[in-house]
Design a protein around this motif. Structure first.
Motif, PDB file in Angstrom:
ATOM      1  N   CYS A   1      29.176  10.290  63.354  1.00 12.42           N
ATOM      2  CA  CYS A   1      29.447   8.869  63.130  1.00 12.42           C
ATOM      3  C   CYS A   1      30.697   8.391  63.842  1.00 12.42           C
ATOM      4  CB  CYS A   1      29.577   8.596  61.635  1.00 12.42           C
ATOM      5  SG  CYS A   1      28.059   8.920  60.754  1.00 12.42           S
TER       6      CYS A   1
ATOM      7  N   SER B   1      26.209   4.157  55.051  1.00 12.86           N
ATOM      8  CA  SER B   1      25.685   4.232  56.418  1.00 12.86           C
ATOM      9  C   SER B   1      26.146   5.516  57.106  1.00 12.86           C
ATOM     10  CB  SER B   1      26.140   3.019  57.232  1.00 12.86           C
ATOM     11  OG  SER B   1      25.568   1.846  56.728  1.00 12.86           O
TER      12      SER B   1
ATOM     13  N   MET C   1      24.241   8.462  55.630  1.00 12.58           N
ATOM     14  CA  MET C   1      22.867   8.501  56.112  1.00 12.58           C
ATOM     15  C   MET C   1      22.804   8.980  57.558  1.00 12.58           C
ATOM     16  SD  MET C   1      19.698   8.327  55.603  1.00 12.58           S
ATOM     17  CE  MET C   1      19.610   7.622  53.989  1.00 12.58           C
ATOM     18  N   ALA C   2      23.732   8.528  58.386  1.00 12.66           N
ATOM     19  CA  ALA C   2      23.763   8.977  59.783  1.00 12.66           C
ATOM     20  C   ALA C   2      24.016  10.476  59.863  1.00 12.66           C
ATOM     21  CB  ALA C   2      24.829   8.213  60.561  1.00 12.66           C
TER      22      ALA C   2
ATOM     23  N   GLU D   1      23.402  12.744  57.507  1.00  9.81           N
ATOM     24  CA  GLU D   1      22.221  13.440  56.968  1.00  9.81           C
ATOM     25  C   GLU D   1      21.082  13.445  57.991  1.00  9.81           C
ATOM     26  OE1 GLU D   1      21.794  15.203  54.158  1.00  9.81           O
ATOM     27  OE2 GLU D   1      23.875  14.838  53.554  1.00  9.81           O
ATOM     28  N   SER D   2      20.893  12.340  58.691  1.00  5.43           N
ATOM     29  CA  SER D   2      19.852  12.264  59.720  1.00  5.43           C
ATOM     30  C   SER D   2      20.164  13.205  60.876  1.00  5.43           C
ATOM     31  CB  SER D   2      19.714  10.829  60.236  1.00  5.43           C
ATOM     32  OG  SER D   2      19.262   9.978  59.213  1.00  5.43           O
ATOM     33  N   TYR D   3      21.425  13.301  61.237  1.00  2.00           N
ATOM     34  CA  TYR D   3      21.871  14.203  62.299  1.00  2.00           C
ATOM     35  C   TYR D   3      21.563  15.654  61.907  1.00  2.00           C
ATOM     36  CZ  TYR D   3      25.258  16.018  65.755  1.00  2.00           C
ATOM     37  OH  TYR D   3      25.887  16.663  66.787  1.00  2.00           O
TER      38      TYR D   3
ATOM     39  N   GLN E   1      19.368  16.670  59.668  1.00  2.00           N
ATOM     40  CA  GLN E   1      17.922  16.848  59.585  1.00  2.00           C
ATOM     41  C   GLN E   1      17.318  17.010  60.979  1.00  2.00           C
ATOM     42  OE1 GLN E   1      16.189  17.371  56.726  1.00  2.00           O
ATOM     43  NE2 GLN E   1      14.567  17.943  58.131  1.00  2.00           N
ATOM     44  N   GLY E   2      17.872  16.302  61.952  1.00  2.00           N
ATOM     45  CA  GLY E   2      17.405  16.455  63.331  1.00  2.00           C
ATOM     46  C   GLY E   2      17.579  17.879  63.830  1.00  2.00           C
TER      47      GLY E   2
ATOM     48  N   ASP F   1      14.919  19.997  62.065  1.00  2.00           N
ATOM     49  CA  ASP F   1      13.599  19.777  62.650  1.00  2.00           C
ATOM     50  C   ASP F   1      13.477  20.491  63.993  1.00  2.00           C
ATOM     51  OD1 ASP F   1      12.916  18.195  60.479  1.00  2.00           O
ATOM     52  OD2 ASP F   1      13.256  16.291  61.530  1.00  2.00           O
TER      53      ASP F   1
END
Length: 102
Positions: free
Chosen positions: A24, A71, A74-75, A77-79, A81-82, A85
């Motif tokens: 972030c 925000s 979430m950024a 957590e998405s990072y 999770q990427g 994956d």
């Protein structure tokens, strides 16, 4: 000995390992859509703050601070999770099985 681009890659991996890379906290281009929208949001908040009482201003600041923290979380957590994956995809490609192939 590590040289050239390998040094940069090794340093990035080391930074990632030690938590020195924070998704972030990247610089934003001043002419980007994000920068323009951020500036517009600040202008709207300033306009609203001028109309609010002291208590209402504090509440607005608390709300915007919390939204920023959400925000950022979430950024991050998405990072994460990427990466998960991608690791799952790599494992599947390397060690996965197929009914059609040996």
């Amino acid at each position: 000995m590590i040289v050239g681009q390998e040094v940069t890659a090794a340093m990035r991996l080391q930074d990632l390992y030690y938590g020195n890379i924070i998704p972030c906290q990247h610089d934003v281009r001043k002419d980007s859509d994000y920068a323009k929208q951020s500036l517009e949001l600040l202008k709207m908040c300033d306009t609203l703050e001028k109309r609010l009482s002291t208590d209402d201003k504090k509440l607005l600041n608390d709300i915007t601070d919390m939204q920023g923290m959400l925000s950022e979380t979430m950024a991050a957590e998405s990072y994460i999770q990427g990466f998960r994956d991608c690791a799952e995809l790599i494992i599947d490609v390397m060690f996965g099985s197929s009914e059609n192939l040996k």
